[in-house]
Design an enzyme around this catalytic site. Sequence first.
Site: not given
Ligand SMILES: [Zn+2]
Length: 264
Positions: A68, A83, A172, A186, A246
């Site tokens: 909170l 949540k 990338c 984390c 990509c």
């Molecule tokens: Zn990429």
Amino acid sequence: MDDRQRLRYSRHLLLNEFGEEAQERLLAAHALVIGAGGLGSAALLYLAASGMGRITVCDGDEVDLTNLQRQIVHSLDTLGTPKVDSAKRTLEGLNPDVDVVPYRERLTSENIDRILDDGWDIIVDGADNFPTRYLVNDASVWRGIPVVHGSIYRFEGQATVFKPHEGPCYRCLFPEPPPPELAPSCSEGGVLGVLPGIIGSLQANEAIKLAAGIGEPLIGRLLLFDALYTEFSEVKIDRNPNCPVCGDSPTITQYIDYVEFCAR
Ligand SMILES: [Zn+2]
């Protein structure tokens, strides 16, 4: 739009650059928001208030008191509840035009295709961990869905838009995650409470622009924010032709679970 909607969105309709057509596009748009934490809270509130027609929220956690300090879509009333249900309750109280769909699960290689099969226009990535970030990136490239990326660490945040094949993707910039021993924890890291609000609001801004078809999105530009000094800066980021996902000759063609991260 009916009369009530024209009134609700009147401050959008008064903008020459926005107007009724952009609002109609926003009302017809679907956004998938990964994470109902700090980034997700701010993004969700503004997306719902702006009239994003359908919002799916994906998060497997429950609201606890430490949330909170920054996760403003939740409240004392929803402590201990999932949540996604807490967020749905808040957003529906804000704007009944919005269809809020809760997915009470953590995104994994097992469920990501099922969730993405619902046909999303935009993904808002508010994930706080590397495994999810890489899963979302790879899926978005393969499916051609733009990702509005945001991340925060201590007093610093960053945001950009990864639009497949028009700009770089996350890989990338970072082809592989860092080794677990070098990755920030984390769940235990400290963060200034207002910071995810600022970055999450920037993510909402990008998602609204993409959905409404206005302005210049943050494609190929990484926006950095330093909360302690109060400074924004921008770094140009390019697509990497050797990117494993990509690039011209992709070497990653199926999901990778980086499970060794975030062992709690
Ligand atoms: Zn990429």
